[in-house]
Design an enzyme around this catalytic site. Sequence first.
Site, mmCIF file in Angstrom:
data_model
loop_
_atom_site.group_PDB
_atom_site.id
_atom_site.type_symbol
_atom_site.label_atom_id
_atom_site.label_comp_id
_atom_site.label_asym_id
_atom_site.label_seq_id
_atom_site.Cartn_x
_atom_site.Cartn_y
_atom_site.Cartn_z
ATOM 1 N N GLU A 63 0.408 -1.461 -0.163
ATOM 2 C CA GLU A 63 0.093 0.378 0.003
ATOM 3 C C GLU A 63 0.644 0.835 -0.125
ATOM 4 O OE1 GLU A 63 -3.146 1.638 -0.528
ATOM 5 O OE2 GLU A 63 -3.979 -0.124 -0.707
ATOM 6 N N GLU A 85 1.116 6.388 -6.981
ATOM 7 C CA GLU A 85 0.263 7.552 -7.320
ATOM 8 C C GLU A 85 0.289 8.845 -7.075
ATOM 9 O OE1 GLU A 85 -2.707 6.344 -5.646
ATOM 10 O OE2 GLU A 85 -4.216 4.764 -6.443
#
Length: 234
Positions: free
Chosen positions: A65, A72
Amino acid sequence: MKSKSLLKSFNYAIDGLIYVLRTQRNMRIHFVAAALALTLGLFLKIESWAFVALIFAVSLVVVAELINTAIESTIDLVTTTFDPVAQIAKDVAAGAVLLASINAVLVAYFIFFSRVNPLALGLLERIRQSPAHLTIISLLIVAILVVSAKAWVGGGSFLRGGWPSGHSALAAALFTAIAFISQSPLVATLGLGLALLVFHSRFDAGVHTALEIMSGATLGILVTILIFQVFYTW
């Protein structure tokens, strides 16, 4: 000088972790799931090797994550318009998180199922013969309480907006009733999954806040448990 630089490095790393926890809902979910899994492991007194496997699986999800968020953020920094290649990079990073999460679920299943299943079966065997009409009565009482609460607070309609969430209350009540009358832990788990999907849909659509959803779910669960406990003959 080196020790100061090392300390700064640790601080930067912690800042990054805190940032992801504050901004990424999935990371918060991962942390809650990890805390629950580790607590359950302590409660069931699992072996050392099982703890090692559990910690490794949890760490893998968290690391995936973190990397996903870093990718991102970098893509959002360098691109201002839609780019199919950038989208592929984001999708691949998200896929890594998905695989890590599936791995963690499988590890937890193999560690906990054999220990939890006898307890769950024993509980369900005691409550599986609860009268079916108690489910309908529970749903009606929950609906009445939701309408009363919204009338008192003065916001929203029965199934849209306001405190508490009507959808969440009914979904939680139905899940609780399923858990009482089902003979299979799998069925109860599937019922919980459906209830969680309802909770998520209300939050994701912006119809309810997290507090309204949790309040509705708590109301549905407590009312249904109370009715089954009072009117079911053990």
